[in-house]
Design a protein around this motif. Structure first.
Motif, PDB file in Angstrom:
ATOM      1  N   VAL A 186       5.262 -23.528 -55.662  1.00 21.47           N
ATOM      2  CA  VAL A 186       4.262 -24.377 -55.010  1.00 21.47           C
ATOM      3  C   VAL A 186       5.010 -25.364 -54.128  1.00 21.47           C
ATOM      4  N   LEU A 187       4.613 -25.414 -52.860  1.00 23.02           N
ATOM      5  CA  LEU A 187       5.205 -26.334 -51.894  1.00 23.02           C
ATOM      6  C   LEU A 187       4.206 -27.452 -51.622  1.00 23.02           C
ATOM      7  N   ARG A 188       4.602 -28.680 -51.940  1.00 29.07           N
ATOM      8  CA  ARG A 188       3.736 -29.840 -51.746  1.00 29.07           C
ATOM      9  C   ARG A 188       4.340 -30.735 -50.668  1.00 29.07           C
ATOM     10  N   PHE A 189       3.561 -30.938 -49.624  1.00 23.96           N
ATOM     11  CA  PHE A 189       4.005 -31.730 -48.481  1.00 23.96           C
ATOM     12  C   PHE A 189       3.301 -33.083 -48.485  1.00 23.96           C
ATOM     13  N   GLU A 226      -1.354 -35.701 -49.047  1.00 27.91           N
ATOM     14  CA  GLU A 226      -0.554 -34.714 -49.773  1.00 27.91           C
ATOM     15  C   GLU A 226      -1.281 -33.380 -49.706  1.00 27.91           C
ATOM     16  N   VAL A 227      -0.534 -32.349 -49.334  1.00 32.08           N
ATOM     17  CA  VAL A 227      -1.119 -31.023 -49.118  1.00 32.08           C
ATOM     18  C   VAL A 227      -0.221 -29.980 -49.750  1.00 32.08           C
ATOM     19  N   GLU A 228      -0.808 -29.084 -50.539  1.00 32.89           N
ATOM     20  CA  GLU A 228      -0.071 -27.952 -51.098  1.00 32.89           C
ATOM     21  C   GLU A 228      -0.339 -26.735 -50.232  1.00 32.89           C
ATOM     22  N   ALA A 229       0.724 -26.146 -49.707  1.00 34.39           N
ATOM     23  CA  ALA A 229       0.578 -24.945 -48.887  1.00 34.39           C
ATOM     24  C   ALA A 229      -0.014 -23.831 -49.742  1.00 34.39           C
ATOM     25  N   GLY A 230      -0.890 -23.055 -49.147  1.00 32.85           N
ATOM     26  CA  GLY A 230      -1.533 -21.935 -49.818  1.00 32.85           C
ATOM     27  C   GLY A 230      -2.547 -21.315 -48.878  1.00 32.85           C
TER      28      GLY A 230
END
Length: 188
Positions: free
Chosen positions: A106-109, A116-120
């Motif tokens: 999980v990549l959290r930016f 805050e946004v989790e790529a998906g």
């Protein structure tokens, strides 16, 4: 807006409340009241009448009422809509947290305005290539037609995490997040 040059008038129209997250600007359809002299630079800095907006809380407030319609950007309240300029993307992804590995990664930016946004699947990563220089420009979908340019340092972190994968007969390097593979570039 009675005077499109006054950002204070716009601020006074933002509904107050204990709501978490940005207001539902996608549901508001006020009349267009003209453009104001506000610009978001490619590096994520906000300017009003040519002067940087130094108060982070004010930038955060404005970022919550930002909307993109087609190629145009607006600040929207329940009673009015004003146009602003955006040099590239309105947000910049300035940090990355990584949990797990492989397909379970999980990549959290985090953006410069604190989103805050989790790529998906709902928040995809994409890489655009400059047609002249072929330099990659990575973007992350943040919300409702708004993207963040991924800061160069964060992109380097993604490249370090990259894994090879064959897609449609071509070898790519990319990253996983929430079970989705995001190609960063062809593997040569």
């Amino acid at each position: 807006m009675s005077d499109p040059g006054k950002a204070d008038d716009l601020l006074a129209q933002i509904p107050e409340g204990g709501r978490r997250g940005p207001p539902p600007v996608h549901l508001w359809n006020p009349p267009f009241c003209g453009d104001i002299d506000m610009r978001i630079a490619r590096d994520g800095n906000w300017f009003y009448m040519g002067t940087p907006i130094g108060r982070k809380a004010l930038v955060r407030l404005f970022s919550g009422i930002l909307r993109r319609d087609g190629d145009d950007y607006f600040l929207v309240t329940p009673v009015e809509k004003v146009g602003i300029r955006v040099d590239d993307a309105p947000f910049v992804a300035v940090s990355l947290q990584v949990e797990g590995s492989g397909e379970a990664q999980v990549l959290r930016f985090a953006t410069q305005v604190g989103d805050e946004v989790e790529a998906g699947a709902e928040h995809p990563l994409r890489v655009a290539l400059d047609p002249d220089t072929q330099e990659p420009a990575p973007y992350l979908h943040v919300r409702a037609n708004l993207e963040a340019l991924v800061h160069r340092n964060v992109f380097y972190q993604l490249v370090e995490l990259a894994e090879p994968r064959r897609i449609d007969g071509r070898d790519w390097l990319g990253v996983w997040s929430h079970g989705t593979f995001f190609p960063l570039g062809p593997q040569d």
